[in-house]
Structures are given as structure tokens and as C-alpha cells.
Design a protein around this motif. Sequence first.
Motif, PDB file in Angstrom:
ATOM      1  N   HIS A  10       0.871  -1.181   0.000  1.00 30.64           N
ATOM      2  CA  HIS A  10       0.000   0.000   0.000  1.00 30.64           C
ATOM      3  C   HIS A  10       0.903   1.225   0.000  1.00 30.64           C
ATOM      4  CE1 HIS A  10      -3.526  -2.459   0.703  1.00 30.64           C
ATOM      5  NE2 HIS A  10      -2.953  -3.003   1.764  1.00 30.64           N
ATOM      6  N   ASP A  11       0.328   2.406   0.183  1.00 30.22           N
ATOM      7  CA  ASP A  11       1.120   3.638   0.202  1.00 30.22           C
ATOM      8  C   ASP A  11       2.006   3.736   1.437  1.00 30.22           C
ATOM      9  OD1 ASP A  11       0.014   4.468  -2.176  1.00 30.22           O
ATOM     10  OD2 ASP A  11      -1.510   5.723  -1.227  1.00 30.22           O
ATOM     11  N   TYR A  12       1.556   3.139   2.534  1.00 29.01           N
ATOM     12  CA  TYR A  12       2.297   3.223   3.792  1.00 29.01           C
ATOM     13  C   TYR A  12       1.932   2.038   4.676  1.00 29.01           C
ATOM     14  CZ  TYR A  12      -2.081   4.759   5.890  1.00 29.01           C
ATOM     15  OH  TYR A  12      -3.374   4.814   6.326  1.00 29.01           O
ATOM     16  N   VAL A  13       2.717   1.880   5.760  1.00 27.92           N
ATOM     17  CA  VAL A  13       2.400   0.914   6.803  1.00 27.92           C
ATOM     18  C   VAL A  13       2.601   1.641   8.133  1.00 27.92           C
ATOM     19  CG1 VAL A  13       4.755  -0.027   6.885  1.00 27.92           C
ATOM     20  CG2 VAL A  13       2.846  -1.431   7.686  1.00 27.92           C
ATOM     21  N   GLU A  14       1.747   1.356   9.104  1.00 30.38           N
ATOM     22  CA  GLU A  14       1.912   1.974  10.416  1.00 30.38           C
ATOM     23  C   GLU A  14       3.126   1.363  11.102  1.00 30.38           C
ATOM     24  OE1 GLU A  14      -1.784   1.498  12.486  1.00 30.38           O
ATOM     25  OE2 GLU A  14      -2.747   3.089  11.336  1.00 30.38           O
ATOM     26  N   LEU A  15       3.847   2.179  11.843  1.00 28.97           N
ATOM     27  CA  LEU A  15       5.104   1.767  12.450  1.00 28.97           C
ATOM     28  C   LEU A  15       4.958   0.511  13.305  1.00 28.97           C
ATOM     29  CD1 LEU A  15       8.081   2.198  12.999  1.00 28.97           C
ATOM     30  CD2 LEU A  15       7.469   3.917  14.709  1.00 28.97           C
ATOM     31  N   ASN A  16       3.956   0.475  14.178  1.00 28.43           N
ATOM     32  CA  ASN A  16       3.800  -0.697  15.049  1.00 28.43           C
ATOM     33  C   ASN A  16       3.522  -1.958  14.229  1.00 28.43           C
ATOM     34  OD1 ASN A  16       1.135   0.492  14.582  1.00 28.43           O
ATOM     35  ND2 ASN A  16       0.379  -1.039  15.995  1.00 28.43           N
ATOM     36  N   GLN A  17       2.797  -1.828  13.122  1.00 26.05           N
ATOM     37  CA  GLN A  17       2.511  -2.977  12.264  1.00 26.05           C
ATOM     38  C   GLN A  17       3.758  -3.427  11.496  1.00 26.05           C
ATOM     39  OE1 GLN A  17      -0.351  -4.826  12.136  1.00 26.05           O
ATOM     40  NE2 GLN A  17      -0.868  -3.587  13.925  1.00 26.05           N
ATOM     41  N   LEU A  18       4.601  -2.483  11.107  1.00 27.18           N
ATOM     42  CA  LEU A  18       5.844  -2.832  10.431  1.00 27.18           C
ATOM     43  C   LEU A  18       6.716  -3.698  11.329  1.00 27.18           C
ATOM     44  CD1 LEU A  18       7.817  -2.501   8.028  1.00 27.18           C
ATOM     45  CD2 LEU A  18       8.687  -0.465   9.211  1.00 27.18           C
ATOM     46  N   LEU A  19       6.792  -3.335  12.589  1.00 25.35           N
ATOM     47  CA  LEU A  19       7.598  -4.124  13.529  1.00 25.35           C
ATOM     48  C   LEU A  19       7.051  -5.542  13.650  1.00 25.35           C
ATOM     49  CD1 LEU A  19       8.133  -1.412  16.267  1.00 25.35           C
ATOM     50  CD2 LEU A  19       9.769  -2.148  14.519  1.00 25.35           C
ATOM     51  N   LYS A  20       5.729  -5.671  13.638  1.00 26.61           N
ATOM     52  CA  LYS A  20       5.096  -6.999  13.700  1.00 26.61           C
ATOM     53  C   LYS A  20       5.339  -7.775  12.405  1.00 26.61           C
ATOM     54  CE  LYS A  20       0.659  -7.989  13.001  1.00 26.61           C
ATOM     55  NZ  LYS A  20      -0.793  -8.015  13.155  1.00 26.61           N
ATOM     56  N   LEU A  21       5.121  -7.132  11.265  1.00 30.06           N
ATOM     57  CA  LEU A  21       5.231  -7.810   9.973  1.00 30.06           C
ATOM     58  C   LEU A  21       6.653  -8.275   9.664  1.00 30.06           C
ATOM     59  CD1 LEU A  21       2.883  -5.478   7.902  1.00 30.06           C
ATOM     60  CD2 LEU A  21       2.430  -7.851   8.574  1.00 30.06           C
ATOM     61  N   THR A  22       7.640  -7.592  10.215  1.00 32.09           N
ATOM     62  CA  THR A  22       9.033  -7.987   9.985  1.00 32.09           C
ATOM     63  C   THR A  22       9.536  -8.971  11.037  1.00 32.09           C
ATOM     64  OG1 THR A  22       9.786  -6.013  11.161  1.00 32.09           O
ATOM     65  CG2 THR A  22       9.679  -5.886   8.756  1.00 32.09           C
ATOM     66  N   GLY A  23       8.674  -9.328  12.002  1.00 30.60           N
ATOM     67  CA  GLY A  23       9.043 -10.321  13.004  1.00 30.60           C
ATOM     68  C   GLY A  23       9.863  -9.792  14.157  1.00 30.60           C
TER      69      GLY A  23
END
Length: 73
Positions: A10-23
Motif C-alpha cells: 500500500h502507500d504506507y504501513v503503520e510503524l507498530n505494524q511494520l515491527l510486527k510484519l518484519t518479526g
Amino acid sequence: MPQIDFTLDHDYVELNQLLKLTGLCDSGGAGKALVASGAVRVDGAVELRKTCKIRAGQRVSLDDVDIDVHGAA
């Protein structure tokens, strides 16, 4: 220093979700706690906004790990 390449769908990802998605944490809530603790940097500056929008071209750092965020091809 370990590096993770993350490609946005998408255009962006929320910071807290990025930390989750990258493990780097187990959940969005754990990501929010990491951000609130002052442990996360965006483009070299401490970021305290838990849901700030991370866009292509930005670098997020936690401890000795860097996440380079890329746009979809």
C-alpha cells in the motif's frame, strides 16, 4: 548490523505494524510498547508516534536491526 528489506503493498504501513510484519515483535501491541519506550528510530530520529505512517524510502531501526522500506515494483 542486520538489515531487513520490506516491500509495501500500500502507500504506507503503520510503524507498530511494520515491527510486527518484519518479526521484530509478536503483535501490534508489542510494537506500540517498543515505540513508546523510545527504542525505535525512523530515519535516524527517535519516533514516539506508535502509528506513524512509514513510506517507501524510509529506514526504521530497532536495536542493531535496520528495516529499509521499499515501494511495490
